[in-house]
Scaffold this active site. Structure first.
Site, PDB file in Angstrom:
ATOM      1  CG  ASP A 166      -0.469   0.588   2.871  1.00  0.00           C
ATOM      2  OD1 ASP A 166       0.892  -0.337   2.467  1.00  0.00           O
ATOM      3  OD2 ASP A 166      -0.736   0.684   3.392  1.00  0.00           O
ATOM      4  CG  ASP A 197      -3.938   2.028   5.084  1.00  0.00           C
ATOM      5  OD1 ASP A 197      -4.516   2.133   5.024  1.00  0.00           O
ATOM      6  OD2 ASP A 197      -2.531   1.731   5.665  1.00  0.00           O
ATOM      7  CG  ASP A 257       1.457   2.906   4.709  1.00  0.00           C
ATOM      8  OD1 ASP A 257       0.228   2.685   5.192  1.00  0.00           O
ATOM      9  OD2 ASP A 257       2.530   2.158   3.959  1.00  0.00           O
TER      10      ASP A 257
HETATM   11  N1  CTP Z   1       0.569   1.120  11.508  1.00  0.00           N
HETATM   12  C1  CTP Z   1      -0.348   0.840  12.792  1.00  0.00           C
HETATM   13  N2  CTP Z   1      -1.407   0.613  12.737  1.00  0.00           N
HETATM   14  C2  CTP Z   1      -2.116   0.237  12.071  1.00  0.00           C
HETATM   15  C3  CTP Z   1      -1.070  -0.291  10.337  1.00  0.00           C
HETATM   16  C4  CTP Z   1      -0.207   0.352  10.792  1.00  0.00           C
HETATM   17  O1  CTP Z   1       0.565   1.453  13.208  1.00  0.00           O
HETATM   18  N3  CTP Z   1      -3.788   0.116  12.298  1.00  0.00           N
HETATM   19  C5  CTP Z   1       1.876   1.133  11.066  1.00  0.00           C
HETATM   20  C6  CTP Z   1       2.957   0.035  10.871  1.00  0.00           C
HETATM   21  O2  CTP Z   1       3.740  -0.674  12.778  1.00  0.00           O
HETATM   22  C7  CTP Z   1       3.974   0.340  10.824  1.00  0.00           C
HETATM   23  C8  CTP Z   1       3.372   1.210   9.597  1.00  0.00           C
HETATM   24  O3  CTP Z   1       2.358   1.944   9.762  1.00  0.00           O
HETATM   25  O4  CTP Z   1       4.838   0.750  10.898  1.00  0.00           O
HETATM   26  C9  CTP Z   1       2.953   0.771   8.060  1.00  0.00           C
HETATM   27  O5  CTP Z   1       2.912  -0.335   8.130  1.00  0.00           O
HETATM   28  P1  CTP Z   1       2.114  -0.718   6.579  1.00  0.00           P
HETATM   29  O6  CTP Z   1       1.543  -0.232   5.133  1.00  0.00           O
HETATM   30  O7  CTP Z   1       0.927  -1.902   6.846  1.00  0.00           O
HETATM   31  O8  CTP Z   1       3.481  -2.056   6.214  1.00  0.00           O
HETATM   32  P2  CTP Z   1       5.238  -1.868   6.066  1.00  0.00           P
HETATM   33  O9  CTP Z   1       5.888  -1.446   6.448  1.00  0.00           O
HETATM   34  O10 CTP Z   1       4.540   0.055   4.867  1.00  0.00           O
HETATM   35  O11 CTP Z   1       4.739  -2.169   4.376  1.00  0.00           O
HETATM   36  P3  CTP Z   1       4.227  -2.180   3.213  1.00  0.00           P
HETATM   37  O12 CTP Z   1       4.886  -2.668   2.131  1.00  0.00           O
HETATM   38  O13 CTP Z   1       3.329  -3.603   2.917  1.00  0.00           O
HETATM   39  O14 CTP Z   1       2.960  -1.713   3.268  1.00  0.00           O
HETATM   40 MN    MN Z   2       2.830   0.524   3.693  1.00  0.00          MN
HETATM   41 MN    MN Z   3      -0.538   1.409   5.713  1.00  0.00          MN
END
Ligand code: CTP
Ligand code: MN
Ligand code: MN
Ligand code: MN
Length: 385
Positions: free
Chosen positions: A204, A309, A206
């Site tokens: 995703d 997000d 963020d």
């Molecule tokens: N996070 C959070 N609360 C959530 C979801 C995520 O605090 N409900 C935080 C996670 O701890 C992380 C960050 O948001 O530090 C990013 O999460 P995520 O997008 O799931 O993972 P990424 O590290 O960005 O990896 P990816 O490439 O899979 O998105």
């Molecule tokens: Mn992410």
């Molecule tokens: Mn995320």
């Protein structure tokens, strides 16, 4: 150098937040198998076991070179008996039988496919598995009752399981920036998550949003979402209000590590150029395990679904939120564990509470936060624990 010179710095550093963990490292041949076992433990809701495998893998990611023999590991922290057994097998035979049978198992594959649906957690996937369901298509065929989120997840299953490229993330950054600036001039937007750590692809994109004037950010999310919706850019969104001030969870630690910022889990409709579409088709043809048919094919029209997000934080919490949303998940977890166990502090994405001094510690930057925690500053690109 002699083998014993490889690791001295790491020996005493048993928390991932004490170490530098680059994105690219030398031990994927060990860490990927260990992370399969971690994932499988998560599927059986065995959190302790999952964390143990993740910590083992993380230590190996921090090593300056590839592991060749077991004796190179003898002084490293976090390597439990089970992980050592798996590593030994891989060093000797090239693969681990436990890992390979896990990978092949019907349960692992089904859980992977079902939890791969946006909005589906381990509990739900496990219940479906026990009812005989194996894939998102089975959900459609058996007419399972799905939440709105899960319906969107099934509908866009293929797109959402196609990695988001950095290029796509940059296009989405531009869009989010335009949206936010349109509804709140002077707002600050930063890319967080994996892309801030330097990842080339993500599941995703963020973003963290704030405004230097405390309070100006209140109720900002609905305005951003309305703007995006008016432009036809959202396929799905679920906005949650800020509930931090209303919470009675005590200092710095809301339940289940969830923070309480105003946030939006969304799916963007990303326009694609002709070239992007061709790349997309090429990439998907490698992916033989696709579950075609769950998603309306959009041949002709040129767009794809991307998970995004959005999080809004007050300026006074921006440093905490930045640290909390940059990840990796294990790095975050280790920061909180370090704070609690080693410093008598409680860290969240909102605040840092010092139990000894019985007061909150303020911070205007991530650097200040690491200093409060008594940790050497680790830049985002080395938080890939
Ligand atoms: N996070 C959070 N609360 C959530 C979801 C995520 O605090 N409900 C935080 C996670 O701890 C992380 C960050 O948001 O530090 C990013 O999460 P995520 O997008 O799931 O993972 P990424 O590290 O960005 O990896 P990816 O490439 O899979 O998105
Ligand atoms: Mn992410
Ligand atoms: Mn995320
Ligand atoms: Mn993720």
């Amino acid at each position: 150098p002699k083998p014993c010179e490889v690791t001295p710095a790491i020996i005493t550093k048993s928390y991932a937040c004490q170490r530098r963990t680059p994105l690219k490292h030398h031990n994927s041949f060990l860490t990927e198998p260990l992370e399969i076992l971690a994932e499988n433990a998560e599927f059986s809701e065995n959190e302790g076991r999952s964390i143990a495998f993740r910590r083992s893998a993380s230590v190996l990611k921090a090593l300056p070179r590839a592991v060749r023999a077991m004796d190179e590991l003898k002084d490293l922290p976090c390597l439990g008996e089970h992980s050592l057994r798996v590593i030994k097998e891989i060093l000797e035979d090239g693969t681990s039988s436990e890992v390979e049978s896990t990978r092949q198992s019907e349960q692992f594959q089904a859980m992977k496919a079902l939890t791969g649906v946006f909005g589906v957690g381990v509990r739900t996937a496990d219940r479906w598995f026990r009812e005989g369901l194996r894939s998102p298509l089975d959900l459609v065929h058996t007419g399972q009752k799905l939440s709105h989120t899960q319906q969107a997840g099934v509908q866009h299953y293929n797109d959402l399981n196609t990695p988001v490229t950095k290029k796509e993330a940059m296009v989405i950054s531009d869009i989010v920036e335009r949206a936010v600036k349109a509804v709140l001039p002077g707002a600050i937007i930063i890319l967080t998550g994996g892309f801030r750590r330097g990842k080339e692809v993500g599941h995703d994109v963020d973003f963290l949003i704030t405004h230097p004037e405390e309070g100006a950010e209140e109720r900002l999310m609905p305005k951003i979402v309305n703007w995006l919706e008016d432009q036809g850019l959202l396929l799905y969104q679920k906005t949650t209000r800020n509930s931090y001030l209303e919470s009675k969870d005590g200092p710095a630690r809301p339940p289940s590590n969830m923070d309480r910022f105003e946030r939006c889990f969304s799916i963007f409709r990303l326009e694609q150029t002709k070239v992007d579409c061709d790349e997309h088709v090429d990439a998907s043809s490698y992916n033989s395990g696709r579950t075609d048919g769950t998603e309306e094919r959009h041949s002709g029209s040129s767009w794809r679904a991307v998970r995004v997000d959005l999080v809004v934080s007050p300026y006074s919490q921006f440093a905490f939120a930045t640290l909390g949303w940059t990840g990796s998940k294990l790095f975050e977890r280790e920061l909180r564990r370090w704070a609690g166990q080693e410093k008598g502090m409680s860290l969240s994405s909102h605040a840092l509470y010092d139990s000894k001094q019985q007061r909150y510690l303020q911070a205007n930057s991530e650097e200040e936060l690491f200093a409060h925690l008594g940790l050497e500053y680790i830049p985002p690109s080395e938080r890939n624990a």
